[in-house]
Each structure stands twice: as C-alpha cells, then as structure tokens.
Enzyme design. Structure first.
Site, mmCIF file in Angstrom:
data_model
loop_
_atom_site.group_PDB
_atom_site.id
_atom_site.type_symbol
_atom_site.label_atom_id
_atom_site.label_comp_id
_atom_site.label_asym_id
_atom_site.label_seq_id
_atom_site.Cartn_x
_atom_site.Cartn_y
_atom_site.Cartn_z
ATOM 1 N N GLU A 1 9.995 1.674 10.297
ATOM 2 C CA GLU A 1 11.076 2.815 9.898
ATOM 3 C C GLU A 1 10.526 4.080 10.205
ATOM 4 O O GLU A 1 9.632 4.581 9.408
ATOM 5 C CB GLU A 1 11.473 2.572 8.497
ATOM 6 C CG GLU A 1 12.711 2.803 7.919
ATOM 7 C CD GLU A 1 13.831 2.074 8.601
ATOM 8 O OE1 GLU A 1 14.462 2.628 9.485
ATOM 9 O OE2 GLU A 1 14.028 1.094 8.424
ATOM 10 N N CYS B 1 14.204 11.004 6.064
ATOM 11 C CA CYS B 1 14.215 10.784 7.484
ATOM 12 C C CYS B 1 15.452 10.712 8.112
ATOM 13 O O CYS B 1 15.499 11.178 9.460
ATOM 14 C CB CYS B 1 13.150 9.511 7.617
ATOM 15 S SG CYS B 1 13.992 8.320 6.506
ATOM 16 N N GLU C 1 10.692 16.586 14.218
ATOM 17 C CA GLU C 1 11.070 16.366 12.656
ATOM 18 C C GLU C 1 10.358 17.368 12.008
ATOM 19 O O GLU C 1 9.043 17.319 11.702
ATOM 20 C CB GLU C 1 10.734 14.998 12.283
ATOM 21 C CG GLU C 1 11.229 14.470 10.842
ATOM 22 C CD GLU C 1 10.821 13.046 10.610
ATOM 23 O OE1 GLU C 1 9.898 12.626 10.667
ATOM 24 O OE2 GLU C 1 11.919 12.567 9.855
ATOM 25 N N GLY D 1 -4.600 1.276 4.304
ATOM 26 C CA GLY D 1 -3.328 1.247 5.001
ATOM 27 C C GLY D 1 -3.796 0.581 6.322
ATOM 28 O O GLY D 1 -3.431 -0.582 6.753
ATOM 29 N N LYS E 1 0.973 -1.194 0.017
ATOM 30 C CA LYS E 1 -0.006 -0.080 0.042
ATOM 31 C C LYS E 1 1.024 0.967 -0.025
ATOM 32 O O LYS E 1 1.661 1.750 0.991
ATOM 33 C CB LYS E 1 -0.865 0.154 1.411
ATOM 34 C CG LYS E 1 -2.116 0.798 1.181
ATOM 35 C CD LYS E 1 -2.022 2.156 0.607
ATOM 36 C CE LYS E 1 -1.663 3.031 2.005
ATOM 37 N NZ LYS E 1 -1.462 4.478 1.412
ATOM 38 N N PRO F 1 -5.705 5.689 6.381
ATOM 39 C CA PRO F 1 -6.379 5.207 7.389
ATOM 40 C C PRO F 1 -7.551 4.265 6.857
ATOM 41 O O PRO F 1 -8.458 3.750 7.435
ATOM 42 C CB PRO F 1 -7.150 6.649 7.712
ATOM 43 C CG PRO F 1 -6.415 7.789 7.405
ATOM 44 C CD PRO F 1 -5.747 7.000 6.034
ATOM 45 N N GLY G 1 -4.411 3.633 -2.291
ATOM 46 C CA GLY G 1 -5.421 4.025 -1.397
ATOM 47 C C GLY G 1 -5.127 4.862 -0.237
ATOM 48 O O GLY G 1 -3.851 5.188 -0.055
#
Ligand code: NAD
Length: 462
Positions: free
Chosen positions: A245, A279, A369, A207, A170, A204, A201
């Site tokens: 991750e 990240c 972040e 996934g 996904k 919420p 998709g």
C-alpha cells in the site's frame, strides 16, 4: 503517556533482547513523551516463532469464533477510544477532534466489519466437480506507517485474523505507543497467545528482519514507494506473498458543470486534514481554464481558514521535506497563493497550509508525493487534457470527480487509472476495496477484498 518497555510476544510483554530504545516525541512541542525498545532481528525471530506455533490452532478455530474474538477486540477499541485519540494526538500531532473521529473511530468500524465478515464469508465454494477451500496463508509480517497509526494496523491485523492467519506487527518508529495500546486491546479481548505479536523498532533493522524472515508467509506493507519496492523485491526472491500500500498523487477533477465552490472547498479540506499526511489525498486540483482564477481564489481562502486549526507534521524530517517541496514549487515557477515554506511557529513541526496556482503537470510538486498540507491547482482546456493530466503520474491510488450529474462524473472516473474515486463528494466506505493502480501498490485492503489477500485456495476434485 504510558509506554511498555518490552515486546508483546506469545501473549505476554517480554523484555527486548537488546538495550537500544526509540524516544517518541510530540511533534506539536518537540518534547519526549515516551520510550520503547528498538527491536533486533532476534526479537523478530522470537515473535515469528510464537506466531508460527499459534498458527495451526488459530487456523482451525471456526471462523465464527474468530469473528467473536475480533468483535471483542472491537469492543476493547471502543472502551479505549479516548486513550487512543489522546495517544495519536500526542505522537502524530493531529488535532484531538480529528483523532477522536478518524484515528480512533474508523478502526472501530473496520474491526467491526471483520468481526461480521469472519462469521459470514464463504471459505468454501463449489466449482463444477471441485470443492475449493479458502485457507489462511500462514504467518503475516505487517509493517505499518505513522500517518494513520491505528487504522493501518487494523486494516492488516483484522482481516489477517479473520482469515485464520497469525501476525507479527512492526509499527512505525514515530507512533509505537498507539501500537502498544492495540496490543493491550488484543490481549484484553482474549486473542490467543501468539496469534498477534508486536515488535517495535527501526525500519531498516526490525522491519527488514521481518520482511526477510524465511518463516513469514506474507508481508503486508504500507509506506513509501521506495521501501515498498525493496520489500516487493525481497518477497519476490523468496516467492512469498506480498501486499503493498504505497504512495499517491491523486487528482481532484472538477469538470466544467460541477458546483465549483463545493468541489474546491471539499478538495482543500481533503488535503489539509491530517496535515496532508494521507496517501490518498487529492493533492492535484484540476480546473477548466474558464473557472481557473475563481477556483484559485476560493482555494486560497479555504486554506487560509485552516491556518490556526492545522496540526504539525509528524517529525522534523517531514517538516524539512515538505518545506523543501514548497521551495521547489516556487523555483520551478508555480505561484504561492496561500501559505509558503516559512515555519509558522517557533516550536513544533508546523507547516503552513499552502496552495499553489500556475502549476503545470510536469512540475515536481505535481508529480511527487509531498505528504504535507500542499495543494497544486492545474489548469486544463478540455476533458481529454484533464484525463491525461489526472493519469499522468506514476501513481494511481485515489481521486475525485465532480460534475452536475453523477453519470457524467462516473464516465470520467471509469477512464482514470486509479483504485478509488469519490463521485461528487461520496463518503468513505469501510467495506470498499482500497488500494492502488500502477506504483501505488499491489493488493487491496478493507472489506471482503481485504480478507481475500490473506487466503489461498485449495481445490479438491470429485
Ligand atoms: P517508510 O516507508 O520509510 O516507513 C513505513 C514503515 O516501513 C515504517 O514502519 C518503517 O519503520 C518501515 N521501514 C522503513 N524502512 C524499512 C526497510 N528497509 N525494511 C522494512 N521496513 C522498513 O515511510 P516514512 O519514512 O515513514 O515516510 C516517508 C514517505 O513515505 C512519506 O513522506 C510519504 O511520502 C510516504 N508515506 C506513505 C504512506 C502511505 O500510506 N502510502 C504512509 C507513510 C509514508
């Protein structure tokens, strides 16, 4: 841009169960470039069933044969590299040369490494009077973000396939076209029907349905720490394997003996590439007080040079979020020495390359972040303080240390609570384990360590 109006399930493109769609925008000009179906729990269920059906025969396929098919997939990525780079640039906004080199180039390296590893990995070992078999975990639910759209897909799918697992992917809402290209490549490579499946998709909806599906054995997620915690809790409740991750707030530690110009320039370039949407970006630059002012002016100059070359951030929400953080930095007393929160262009989700000086470790911009082109320069008095600052966030994904000699940098790096450290500008290694300490995640990707995530052990005693 080419877009499929179905899901790739069981080796074919099939119509989605529902009629909802996701419109993909080009963040550079805010124009629509394609539409993909927004999958439901029923689409996810069909994909998981296909993956389950394909699992026994894929798991029983000799590893060298699995490796050969992953090699064929790599060759497909090579053949499509221009289309991949153009698609990533259109969906994500990164400048074309960066898309060619990194977004299209690195997945070729990584898939190639798993073609080799599948053929050479020791899936069996002897321990005393036991033979230990390393067996595939089963059906993998892979949920990926938009910031390195193909890299993060390949980081999960290639080792999962090498291990003998089957996969339902996904991908992120913002970058589904790249995921569809990957599905085409897998198909053309001859990956057997059901071994790899794609459901586009919303997080919420599709996934969550994938993460909660009772016939998924392992969930591998890359994305925000907030969603990662939720997925970890769901997996924990079902006693299911999970790899996370997540975010980062990595430190670029410039020790007093380091070549300051080199370290500052590399640090700014590291954050500005991909518009700060990495990240593992070194978003906190730590400099000793004797050279602090010099570092600030070098960083401001380096960031200003990115002004015209930097791409947009991925969408309007990210743009608002990054600008909000820049305003927060100013409010909390940090000093903007390059860039700022004003949008540099009328159209497109652009953010100015921004450098903050006088940042203190507890400020929001030094803790959270941002995921945008923003560097915070923090002053330290001695090495112990530098270490406290470097380790002083909830994250621990990456980092850098610069010193006159490697031994000094290594000694410092060994004290950092983080999963990856570049020593004096060390280069990316596609075989080295990548993953986080603390809230940056659970598990590792890439190389043999990334393959081990998709295996479970069975011991036979004699
Ligand atoms: P996100 O975590 O919401 O999305 C990542 C993936 O998870 C997407 O495929 C999304 O559809 C899916 N998802 C979302 N909600 C879900 C749910 N409830 N259940 C299952 N799957 C779900 O990340 P985002 O909204 O794209 O970005 C938000 C922030 O996350 C960024 O600003 C950044 O800080 C961080 N981020 C980190 C990384 C990373 O590589 N560590 C990547 C992207 C974003």
């Amino acid at each position: 841009m080419k877009a499929h109006d179905g899901m790739y399930i069981g080796g074919a493109w099939r119509p989605a169960v529902g009629t909802d769609t996701i419109t993909v925008l080009n963040p550079a000009d805010e124009q629509p470039i394609g539409q993909v179906p927004a999958g439901t729990a029923q689409d996810v269920d069909a994909a998981v069933r296909a993956a389950r059906e394909a699992f026994p025969s894929w798991a029983a396929t000799p590893p060298a044969e699995r490796g050969a098919l992953i090699g064929a997939l790599r060759d497909q990525l090579v053949a499509r590299k221009d289309e991949i780079a153009e698609t990533v640039t259109a969906e994500l906004g990164s400048p074309l040369p960066f898309s060619q080199m990194v977004h299209a180039g690195v997945p070729i390296l990584v898939s190639g490494s798993y073609a080799d590893l599948a053929a050479t990995y020791a899936f069996e070992e002897k321990i005393g009077n036991s033979t230990v078999y390393l067996e595939p975990v089963g059906v993998v639910g892979a949920i990926t973000p938009w910031n390195y759209p193909l890299h993060q897909i390949v980081n999960k799918v290639a080792p999962a396939l090498a291990a003998g697992c089957t996969v339902v992917l996904k991908p992120a809402e913002d970058t589904p076209l790249t995921a569809q290209l990957f599905a085409e490549a897998a198909h053309e490579a001859g990956i057997p029907a059901g071994v790899f499946n794609l459901v586009t998709g919303l997080g919420p909806v599709a996934g969550q349905a994938l993460a909660e599906h009772e016939d998924v054995d392992l969930v591998s997620f890359t994305g925000s720490t907030a969603v990662g915690k939720q997925i970890g809790a769901t997996a924990g409740a079902a006693v299911k394997r999970v790899a996370l991750e997540l975010g980062g707030k990595s430190a670029n530690v410039i020790l007093p003996s380091a070549d300051l110009t080199k370290a500052v320039k590399a640090g700014v370039a590291n954050v500005m590439s991909n518009s700060g949407q990495t990240c593992s970006a070194w978003t906190r630059m730590l400099v000793d007080s004797a050279r602090y002012d010099e570092a600030v002016s070098l960083a401001a100059d380096a960031a200003a040079k990115y002004g015209a070359r930097i791409g947009p951030v991925v969408n309007a929400k990210q743009q608002a979020r990054v600008r909000g953080y820049i305003d927060k930095g100013v409010e909390e007393g940090a000093r903007v020495v390059a860039g700022g929160s004003e949008s540099p262009r009328e159209q497109g989700y652009f953010v100015q390359p921004t450098v903050f000086a006088d940042v203190t470790p507890e400020m929001t911009i030094a803790q959270e972040e941002i995921f945008g082109p923003v560097v915070s320069i923090i002053r330290y008095e001695d090495e112990d303080e530098a270490l406290r600052i470097a380790n002083g966030t909830v994250y621990g994904l990456a980092g850098a240390v610069w010193a006159a000699d490697d031994a000094e940098a290594i000694a410092f790096a060994r004290r950092m609570d983080t999963g990856q450290v570049d020593i004096n500008g060390g280069s990316f290694n596609p075989l080295a384990p990548f993953g986080g300490y603390k809230q940056s995640g659970v598990g590792r990707e890439l190389g043999p360590h990334g393959l081990a995530e998709y295996l479970q052990t069975k011991s036979l005693q004699f």
